[in-house]
Design an enzyme around this catalytic site. Sequence first.
Site, mmCIF file in Angstrom:
data_model
loop_
_atom_site.group_PDB
_atom_site.id
_atom_site.type_symbol
_atom_site.label_atom_id
_atom_site.label_comp_id
_atom_site.label_asym_id
_atom_site.label_seq_id
_atom_site.Cartn_x
_atom_site.Cartn_y
_atom_site.Cartn_z
ATOM 1 N N SER A 63 0.795 -1.240 0.000
ATOM 2 C CA SER A 63 0.000 0.000 0.000
ATOM 3 C C SER A 63 0.819 1.277 0.000
ATOM 4 O O SER A 63 0.266 2.359 -0.244
ATOM 5 C CB SER A 63 -0.932 0.029 1.206
ATOM 6 N N LYS A 66 0.513 3.511 -2.921
ATOM 7 C CA LYS A 66 -0.654 4.391 -3.129
ATOM 8 C C LYS A 66 -0.259 5.875 -3.084
ATOM 9 O O LYS A 66 -0.822 6.707 -3.786
ATOM 10 C CB LYS A 66 -1.725 4.106 -2.066
ATOM 11 N N TYR A 189 -3.214 -2.109 -10.476
ATOM 12 C CA TYR A 189 -3.207 -1.923 -9.017
ATOM 13 C C TYR A 189 -2.390 -3.032 -8.337
ATOM 14 O O TYR A 189 -1.546 -2.768 -7.474
ATOM 15 C CB TYR A 189 -4.649 -1.887 -8.486
ATOM 16 N N TYR A 241 -4.685 4.489 8.047
ATOM 17 C CA TYR A 241 -6.034 3.887 8.095
ATOM 18 C C TYR A 241 -6.747 4.200 9.396
ATOM 19 O O TYR A 241 -6.765 5.337 9.830
ATOM 20 C CB TYR A 241 -5.958 2.366 7.873
ATOM 21 N N VAL A 259 0.987 -3.714 4.041
ATOM 22 C CA VAL A 259 0.849 -4.990 4.757
ATOM 23 C C VAL A 259 2.084 -5.888 4.696
ATOM 24 O O VAL A 259 2.170 -6.855 5.438
ATOM 25 C CB VAL A 259 -0.366 -5.824 4.281
HETATM 26 O O1 DON Z 1 -5.026 -4.295 -1.856
HETATM 27 C C1 DON Z 1 -4.336 -5.065 -1.209
HETATM 28 O O2 DON Z 1 -4.855 -5.901 -0.528
HETATM 29 C C2 DON Z 1 -2.827 -4.976 -1.174
HETATM 30 N N1 DON Z 1 -2.257 -5.123 -2.400
HETATM 31 C C3 DON Z 1 -2.351 -3.716 -0.509
HETATM 32 C C4 DON Z 1 -2.724 -3.776 0.898
HETATM 33 C C5 DON Z 1 -1.941 -2.974 1.829
HETATM 34 O O3 DON Z 1 -0.735 -2.927 1.872
HETATM 35 C C6 DON Z 1 -2.774 -2.299 2.807
HETATM 36 N N2 DON Z 1 -2.004 -1.674 3.816
HETATM 37 N N3 DON Z 1 -1.831 -1.819 4.937
#
Ligand code: DON
Length: 321
Positions: A63, A66, A189, A241, A259
């Site tokens: 993430s 982003k 994405y 978040y 994550v």
């Molecule tokens: O959309 C997703 O699930 C992952 N590719 C990105 C998630 C992520 O890193 C959220 N952050 N904490």
Amino acid sequence: MSKLQTFLESLHQKYQPLKSGKLASYIPQLTKANPDWFAIAIVTADGRVFEVGNSTENFTIQSISKVFVYGMALEDCGREALLEKVGVEPTGDPFDSVIRLDENSKRPDNPMVNAGAIATTSLIKGNEPGDRLNRMLEMFRNYINRDVFIDVSVFVSEKATGHRNRALANLLLNFGIIEHNVEEILDLYFQQCSLVVNCQDLAMMAATLANRGIHPFTKQQVIKPDYVRDIISVMYTCGMYNYAGEWAYRVGIPAKSGVSGGIIGVIPERAGIAVFSPLIDERGNSIRGLKVFEDLSQEFGLHLLDLSMGKCNFSDCLESK
Ligand code: DON
């Protein structure tokens, strides 16, 4: 050795034994990470690098991408056109929440939650999926200052299991927020999330934002300075978040987590900070990362309000003792 380097080493020693948290498992490939990996890196706006631990270990950016894709969409579409599609309101909801789209406009609340990030990615310009991917890789290359690549196994793993993101994208299509092929948008994405970085790269990317969009080494203007303020604002209000409020209170550094265990922080005019440790809490934030940022903020007066009240003592700690 500088006071900063000594402090980073003491933080690393202090938090290496902390074993709480879990590896992200909803993307099966992420469970291959080593829970002991732990790195801290700081790059100053004038290009000094401080690091400790596994700072050149590769992992996928997830993430944290982003933030940078939001910058690219700002450059591609302009602020007002982008705001029509993606808002800038913190949600207090988990990153993958399906529930909230603005009742009137149907916009996702902000570009840091998945719904907003997918909408943001859909606005990246380019005729073909390959053109859009190449433009995105070029953007990341400019921040990182070396060739970049995508971890195909993580990309495939996300694509195979990303049903929740697929649901979000279809909802956005239904509301006219995204306009073209859902699978192509999701691919881009998932590809941006699967970009391979290390902790040092992340600190360099954050330092570029801290330095008004100018890369501290190459001196290239990687993102228009006008948009750097927009990006940092959204990091401050939405980057962590449903921990964003407490983070602003305790740490006070514009930040973004992913994550896979990375967290970046931007100290405007001074430095970019990155921590990598893949054990995360239930909100998706690296547990060692949270601790390190809290201690750094406390020790050097890095909370934005400390900076504005002249309480920051970061510059003093850079010189050798
Ligand atoms: O959309 C997703 O699930 C992952 N590719 C990105 C998630 C992520 O890193 C959220 N952050 N904490």
